[in-house]
Write an enzyme that holds these catalytic residues in place. Structure first.
Site, PDB file in Angstrom:
ATOM      1  N   HIS A 154      -3.832  -5.537 -12.276  1.00 53.70           N
ATOM      2  CA  HIS A 154      -3.991  -4.496 -11.249  1.00 53.70           C
ATOM      3  C   HIS A 154      -2.670  -3.833 -10.897  1.00 53.70           C
ATOM      4  CE1 HIS A 154      -2.023  -7.144  -8.448  1.00 53.70           C
ATOM      5  NE2 HIS A 154      -2.462  -6.550  -7.361  1.00 53.70           N
ATOM      6  N   HIS A 206      -9.800  -3.896  -6.662  1.00 52.55           N
ATOM      7  CA  HIS A 206      -9.212  -5.019  -7.418  1.00 52.55           C
ATOM      8  C   HIS A 206      -9.184  -6.335  -6.647  1.00 52.55           C
ATOM      9  CE1 HIS A 206      -5.215  -2.850  -6.188  1.00 52.55           C
ATOM     10  NE2 HIS A 206      -5.420  -3.821  -5.305  1.00 52.55           N
ATOM     11  N   HIS A 248       0.836  -1.195   0.000  1.00 51.34           N
ATOM     12  CA  HIS A 248       0.000   0.000   0.000  1.00 51.34           C
ATOM     13  C   HIS A 248       0.877   1.254   0.000  1.00 51.34           C
ATOM     14  CE1 HIS A 248      -3.553  -2.430   1.878  1.00 51.34           C
ATOM     15  NE2 HIS A 248      -3.281  -2.775   0.628  1.00 51.34           N
ATOM     16  N   PHE A 249       0.407   2.301  -0.656  1.00 51.58           N
ATOM     17  CA  PHE A 249       1.215   3.511  -0.769  1.00 51.58           C
ATOM     18  C   PHE A 249       0.347   4.737  -1.008  1.00 51.58           C
ATOM     19  CE2 PHE A 249       0.960   1.927  -5.207  1.00 51.58           C
ATOM     20  CZ  PHE A 249       0.468   3.054  -5.850  1.00 51.58           C
ATOM     21  N   GLY A 276       2.465   0.988 -11.040  1.00 54.85           N
ATOM     22  CA  GLY A 276       3.720   0.261 -11.111  1.00 54.85           C
ATOM     23  C   GLY A 276       4.221  -0.004  -9.703  1.00 54.85           C
ATOM     24  N   SER A 277       5.514  -0.136  -9.553  1.00 57.36           N
ATOM     25  CA  SER A 277       6.113  -0.362  -8.237  1.00 57.36           C
ATOM     26  C   SER A 277       6.793   0.914  -7.765  1.00 57.36           C
ATOM     27  CB  SER A 277       7.120  -1.512  -8.324  1.00 57.36           C
ATOM     28  OG  SER A 277       8.005  -1.306  -9.417  1.00 57.36           O
ATOM     29  N   MET A 278       7.216   0.930  -6.512  1.00 52.15           N
ATOM     30  CA  MET A 278       7.796   2.115  -5.908  1.00 52.15           C
ATOM     31  C   MET A 278       9.004   2.612  -6.707  1.00 52.15           C
ATOM     32  SD  MET A 278       9.059   2.543  -1.959  1.00 52.15           S
ATOM     33  CE  MET A 278      10.405   1.352  -2.112  1.00 52.15           C
ATOM     34  N   HIS A 320      -3.045   3.553  -2.777  1.00 51.50           N
ATOM     35  CA  HIS A 320      -3.397   2.126  -2.842  1.00 51.50           C
ATOM     36  C   HIS A 320      -3.673   1.653  -1.427  1.00 51.50           C
ATOM     37  CE1 HIS A 320      -1.779  -2.247  -3.595  1.00 51.50           C
ATOM     38  NE2 HIS A 320      -3.104  -2.222  -3.521  1.00 51.50           N
TER      39      HIS A 320
END
Length: 411
Positions: A336, A280, A167-168, A313-315, A184
């Site tokens: 997702h 999602h 989560h972010f 995407g990712s961090m 998220h």
């Protein structure tokens, strides 16, 4: 997309949105084959290009079931999903304005981290919640599961909180140089307790009635025409509503912080547009292949023709806002996110804290995180390449906005 099907070991085929079977983990494929052998699964199983091993069912997997719901095919973070909003403020301004506490973007990230509870934290006092108020007024719907009822009251302190793991909250830059906000999060401990409770209940029922689904699949099910099935649906929808409200409240708080700091240091009052909030992790009754079925999306988003959704995407990498193409073979679904290449433990073993922090600095990403010892769990190296994921699902979605991480808050 290609089809994987062996008549002698599967009841229905699996349709996979990757280049080849080598792109799928062995355990992920095994879980998908288990899904393909469920007697109530309809037409085929779908695996998105970000798919990877989950509990019972792959993350990035879709199964449609006749008259049946599977708690583990939704997962324990029921209603987990994304929120997004566009601003009219230049990212260049956020980087160039220097306050007494540093660059404006650092001040914003720091204020978010101090204001929004992250990880296992929650607010000290109950927060307002229309969703939980409604649940309290309809408490008779929930009392059969007495061990869960107390979590309704407890969850008032979790409204507008981030959680941990993947989560972010991010400040991002679009291709026009403007700032955007993306977050998220899901149903927090509330959905977790619901998911675990009904997975145990389904296991007990399946043993009692000698289910034909092997127990080691870890896919115990509940017929929707049973009392237990209806109770699960009631709690699942409550958790989904709570997750949606959680993101709504959190996004509002982040917007308030962003507006306050931007106005204070630049004199500009930000305007917001194009707000999105989507799940999602959930199950929904939909019509596919000529019948009404319960579509379980575990780490996958609904992408009907023209529908706008979020694929993060990712961090430290990039994310996308997309328009769905309504592909029937995917059950109107797309990925997702990027999908993990390494488990959290595997990522921490492979990538050092220092290497991740250096990478974020090289990409000019501001990190807001209280404890950095586990930062490698969610680094971009732990995930698949989001651009390859997007390339593999060109028939599912069309990207309409590409976003780059500027600052990120993690639990």
């Amino acid at each position: 997309m290609f089809e994987y099907y062996y008549h002698d070991k599967m009841l229905i085929p699996i349709k996979i949105w990757t280049k080849s079977i080598e792109d799928i983990e062995v355990n992920c494929l095994k879980q998908a084959i288990n899904l393909a052998n469920l007697p109530f699964a309809v037409d085929h199983i779908a695996l998105m290009p970000d798919t990877h091993t989950g509990k019972g069912m792959p993350i990035g997997g879709i199964v449609a079931c006749r008259d049946t719901v599977i708690p583990n095919a939704v997962g324990v973070d029921i209603g987990c999903g994304m929120s997004f909003v566009q601003t009219d403020i230049s990212v260049k301004l956020l980087r160039e304005i220097v306050t007494g506490s540093g660059e404006l973007i650092k001040v914003i990230i720091g204020n978010i981290l101090r204001t929004i509870p992250v990880g296992f934290q929650h607010y000290k006092k109950p927060q307002e919640s229309a969703v939980l108020d409604k649940a309290q007024s309809e408490i008779d719907k929930y009392t059969a599961d007495s061990e869960l009822v107390g979590f309704i009251e407890e969850s008032y302190k979790s409204v507008g909180t981030l959680g941990g793991g993947n989560h972010f909250i991010e400040i991002q830059e679009d291709e026009n140089g403007l700032a955007c906000i993306m977050l998220h999060s899901g149903s927090r401990m509330f959905g977790n307790m619901i998911g675990q409770h009904f997975n145990r209940l389904a296991h007990d029922m399946n043993r009692k009635y000698f289910s034909c689904v092997p127990e080691d699949y870890n896919l115990p099910f509940l017929p929707v025409d049973t009392e237990e099935g209806q109770r699960y649906l009631n709690w699942m929808r409550l958790a989904m509503d709570f997750a949606f409200e959680n993101r709504t409240v959190m996004l509002r708080k982040v917007k308030d912080i962003f507006s306050e700091q931007v106005e204070k240091h630049t004199g500009q009052i930000p305007e917001y547009s194009n707000e999105i909030n989507c799940h999602h992790n959930y199950a929904a009754l939909e019509n596919h292949y000529g019948e009404n079925v319960w579509v379980h999306r575990k780490g996958a988003i609904h992408s009907a023709n023209g529908e706008i959704a979020i694929i993060p995407g990712s961090m430290g990498s990039n994310s996308y806002i997309v328009r769905g193409l309504g592909n029937a073979e995917s059950f109107l679904t797309s990925s997702h996110g990027a999908g993990r290449s390494y488990s959290r433990t595997g990522a921490m073993e492979r990538f050092s804290v220092e290497s991740v922090m250096v990478d974020l600095k090289q990409h000019n990403v501001i990190l807001g995180k209280n404890n950095k010892k586990d930062v490698a769990e969610e680094c971009r190296f732990a995930y698949k390449n989001i651009d390859i994921v997007m390339e593999n699902q060109k028939d599912l979605t069309t990207p309409i906005k590409k976003l780059f991480t500027v600052g990120v808050v993690k639990g």
